[in-house]
Design a protein around this motif. Structure first.
Motif, mmCIF file in Angstrom:
data_model
loop_
_atom_site.group_PDB
_atom_site.id
_atom_site.type_symbol
_atom_site.label_atom_id
_atom_site.label_comp_id
_atom_site.label_asym_id
_atom_site.label_seq_id
_atom_site.Cartn_x
_atom_site.Cartn_y
_atom_site.Cartn_z
ATOM 1 N N GLU A 1 0.720 -5.649 -9.238
ATOM 2 C CA GLU A 1 0.630 -6.706 -8.238
ATOM 3 C C GLU A 1 1.037 -8.054 -8.833
ATOM 4 O OE1 GLU A 1 -2.981 -6.851 -6.073
ATOM 5 O OE2 GLU A 1 -3.146 -4.694 -5.845
ATOM 6 N N GLY B 1 3.652 -4.355 0.802
ATOM 7 C CA GLY B 1 3.749 -5.475 -0.119
ATOM 8 C C GLY B 1 5.175 -5.684 -0.610
ATOM 9 N N GLN C 1 -2.933 -13.664 10.097
ATOM 10 C CA GLN C 1 -3.802 -12.614 9.587
ATOM 11 C C GLN C 1 -3.732 -11.392 10.495
ATOM 12 O OE1 GLN C 1 -5.460 -13.136 6.591
ATOM 13 N NE2 GLN C 1 -4.280 -15.043 6.627
ATOM 14 N N THR D 1 -0.809 -6.266 4.444
ATOM 15 C CA THR D 1 -1.557 -6.007 3.220
ATOM 16 C C THR D 1 -1.366 -7.136 2.217
ATOM 17 O OG1 THR D 1 -1.916 -4.416 1.426
ATOM 18 C CG2 THR D 1 0.352 -4.748 2.145
ATOM 19 N N ARG D 2 -2.348 -7.310 1.339
ATOM 20 C CA ARG D 2 -2.209 -8.220 0.208
ATOM 21 C C ARG D 2 -2.114 -7.418 -1.086
ATOM 22 N NH1 ARG D 2 -2.311 -13.125 1.963
ATOM 23 N NH2 ARG D 2 -3.524 -13.735 3.799
ATOM 24 N N SER D 3 -2.010 -6.120 -0.953
ATOM 25 C CA SER D 3 -1.828 -5.239 -2.100
ATOM 26 C C SER D 3 -0.368 -4.795 -2.141
ATOM 27 C CB SER D 3 -2.772 -4.036 -1.981
ATOM 28 O OG SER D 3 -4.121 -4.460 -1.926
ATOM 29 N N PRO E 1 -1.135 -18.960 1.582
ATOM 30 C CA PRO E 1 -1.163 -17.602 2.144
ATOM 31 C C PRO E 1 -2.390 -17.327 3.001
ATOM 32 C CG PRO E 1 -0.552 -17.550 -0.180
ATOM 33 C CD PRO E 1 -0.974 -18.963 0.129
ATOM 34 N N SER E 2 -3.516 -17.936 2.634
ATOM 35 C CA SER E 2 -4.749 -17.677 3.391
ATOM 36 C C SER E 2 -4.717 -18.282 4.788
ATOM 37 C CB SER E 2 -5.953 -18.236 2.632
ATOM 38 O OG SER E 2 -5.868 -19.651 2.525
#
Length: 460
Positions: free
Chosen positions: A451, A372, A227, A232-234, A222-223
Motif C-alpha cells: 500500500e 486501489g 465516500q 476502497t482505501r486498500s 482524501p477524507s
C-alpha cells in the motif's frame, strides 16, 4: 543509459510540476492509436487494389483488437513496474512499426505483411499504449479519476476524427483511391502515416511524469472526498484481482456493454440505409448515412469524457446502471419504432454509442474504486480481454443475423431487429452482473508495504 532514461525513477515530477501537462501527454498516445477506428478508410482501396474480399480486408483490424486485449493483459504488470515512459515508448515503437511493415508488405505485394504488421505488431502497441496513460492519470487525479480517464480515453475514441481525413487525403495524393488504386500509393500512405505518428507519439513519452511520493493535489484531503462503501482505501494486486468475483463480474459488464455498442458501430452505414431506404431519396441517403457514421463517432468520443466525469459525482456503479439499463431500453425503442421516426432513431443511436464509449472511460476508475491504485494498470490490462471478446462477438452477432435475414429476403429494419433483441438480453445480463458487485473481501488486500508503494506506483 537509454534504458535508464525510460525508467520510472527518471520521470518523477519535481516540485511545482503541473499535473495538467499529463493529459496532453496521454492524448498524444491515445489520439494516435485511436487511428484503429479509421481502418475502414483503407478497406475499399485494399479490396480494389489487391482484389481481396471484405473479410480479408478486415483481418488487420480484427487481429489488432485481439492483440490489444492480449498484450494489455500480458504486459500490464510490466507496464506498472517499469513506468509510463517505458510503456509509451514501447507502444510507439510497435504501433509505428506496424505501419512501416504494412508499407513494405504492400510495396512488395505481400498482404500477409499488412496483417502481421498492422494487426499483430501494431496491435501490441495498441494494448500497451492504451493502459499506460490511463493508470498514470489516475495517480495524478485522485480527486477526479473519472474526468482524468475520460480525457485520455476520449482521445482513443476521437483518433478516427483525425485519422480519417488524413488517410483520405494521403491516399488521394499518392493515387491510392478510385476504381483502380495504386497499391504503391497505399504503401506510401502507410509509410507517411507511420512517420507522422512517430513524431506525434514522441511528445507523449517525452512529456510524461509520475507524481513524487506523498504528492497530492493542492487543497485535496482524501477524507473529504466522496465516500462510498464501493471505494476502497486498500490495494489489491493484479494476481489477486483475477481471483475475485468482482473482477469477473466487471469483465461481463464491460464485455456486454461493448458488444452492444460495437455491433451497431461496425455496421452503422448499412443499418441507416436499410432503416430509411423507403423514406429518403437515393441521392440523399448515401450522404446521410456517411453523416450518421460521423455523428456516432463523435458521440463515442464525447461520451467518454462526459459520462465518466459525471461518474465522479454519481458513482461508477450508478453510471453502469445507466449504460446498461437505459441502453437496453434504447435498443427496445429502436426495435419497436423501426423506421417510423428518424429523430428517435438518431437520439437512441447517439446515446447507445455515447454509453459504449463511456463504458471504456469509466471502467478504469471503477477498478481503482474496487482494487486501489496498486497495479491498477495491470488489472485494467487483464480486463481488456473483455474488449477483445466483444470486438469479435458484437460484429459477429449483427452481421450473422443480418446475413441470415437478407438471405431470407427480409427488407428494411427487419434485417437488424433480431440482433437488437440479442443486445437487449446481453445488456440485461450486464445490468444484473453490475448489481452483484460488492466491495472486495479483505483477504485479497495487499499488506502495508504494498500500500505504501502504491502511493508512488512503485511495486513492493
Amino acid at each position: 543509459m537509454a534504458a535508464g532514461f525510460l525508467q520510472r525513477e527518471r520521470i518523477i515530477a519535481p516540485p511545482g510540476w503541473s499535473r495538467w501537462l499529463i493529459p496532453p501527454a496521454a492524448l498524444s498516445i491515445h489520439l494516435a492509436i485511436g487511428q484503429a477506428y479509421a481502418w475502414s478508410v483503407f478497406k475499399a482501396p485494399l479490396e480494389k487494389g489487391l482484389g481481396i474480399s471484405g473479410v480479408e480486408s478486415a483481418l488487420p483490424f480484427t487481429l489488432g483488437i485481439i492483440m490489444l486485449g492480449i498484450s494489455a493483459a500480458v504486459f500490464g504488470t510490466r507496464v506498472d513496474a517499469n513506468g509510463p515512459r517505458w510503456a509509451m515508448f514501447v507502444s510507439s515503437c510497435c504501433f509505428v512499426s506496424g505501419f512501416l511493415i504494412s508499407a513494405l508488405g504492400l510495396w512488395l505485394g505481400q498482404y500477409w505483411l499488412v496483417v502481421v504488421g498492422y494487426g499483430f505488431v501494431g496491435g501490441i502497441g495498441l494494448g500497451i499504449g492504451y493502459i499506460s496513460p490511463v493508470s498514470t492519470l489516475i495517480k495524478w487525479f485522485p480527486d477526479r479519476p473519472g474526468l482524468a480517464t475520460g480525457i485520455a480515453i476520449m482521445g482513443f475514441g476521437g483518433g478516427a476524427l483525425i485519422a480519417s481525413p488524413l488517410t483520405s487525403q494521403l491516399l488521394a495524393a499518392f493515387g491510392g483511391t478510385g476504381d483502380s488504386p495504386d497499391v504503391h500509393g497505399i504503401a506510401q500512405t502507410f509509410l507517411v502515416m507511420g512517420l507522422i505518428y512517430a513524431v506525434f507519439m514522441s511528445v507523449g513519452w517525452l512529456l510524461i511524469r509520475v507524481p513524487a511520493e506523498g504528492w497530492r493535489p493542492a487543497g485535496w484531503d482524501p477524507s473529504m472526498g466522496r465516500q462510498s462503501a464501493m471505494i476502497t482505501r486498500s490495494h489489491v494486486s493484479a494476481r489477486n484481482a483475477i481471483k475475485t468475483p468482482q473482477f469477473w463480474l466487471l469483465w461481463v459488464v464491460l464485455c456486454f456493454n461493448v458488444t452492444a455498442g460495437i455491433g451497431i458501430l461496425e455496421r452503422a452505414n448499412p443499418i441507416f440505409i436499410d432503416f430509411f431506404r423507403n423514406s429518403t431519396p437515393a441521392e440523399v441517403l448515401a450522404a446521410a448515412a456517411v453523416g450518421f457514421v460521423s455523428i456516432l463517432s463523435l458521440a463515442n468520443s464525447l461520451g467518454r469524457l462526459l459520462w465518466s466525469s459525471v461518474s465522479d459525482y454519481l458513482g461508477r456503479k450508478n453510471m453502469y446502471r445507466i449504460y446498461l439499463g437505459v441502453g437496453a431500453l434504447l435498443y427496445l425503442t429502436l426495435t419497436l419504432t423501426t423506421n417510423s421516426n428518424r429523430v428517435v432513431f438518431l437520439l437512441c443511436s447517439i446515446l447507445i454509442l455515447s454509453f459504449y464509449g463511456a463504458g471504456f472511460a469509466t471502467v478504469p476508475a471503477y477498478l481503482r474504486d474496487l482494487f486501489g491504485t496498486y497495479q491498477v494498470g495491470a488489472i485494467h490490462g487483464r480486463l481488456l480481454t473483455a474488449w477483445s471478446t466483444a470486438g469479435v462477438l458484437g460484429p459477429l452477432i449483427v452481421n450473422a443475423v443480418a446475413d441470415a435475414q437478407i438471405a431470407a429476403g427480409v427488407q428494411g429494419p427487419g434485417r437488424y431487429t433480431p440482433a437488437f433483441m440479442v443486445m437487449i438480453v446481453l445488456l440485461v445480463i450486464g445490468f444484473i452482473s453490475n448489481e452483484l458487485i460488492r466491495p472486495v473481501n479483505e483477504k485479497y488486500h495487499e499488506p502495508a508495504a504494498a500500500e505504501a508503494g502504491a502511493k508512488t506506483g512503485v511495486q513492493a
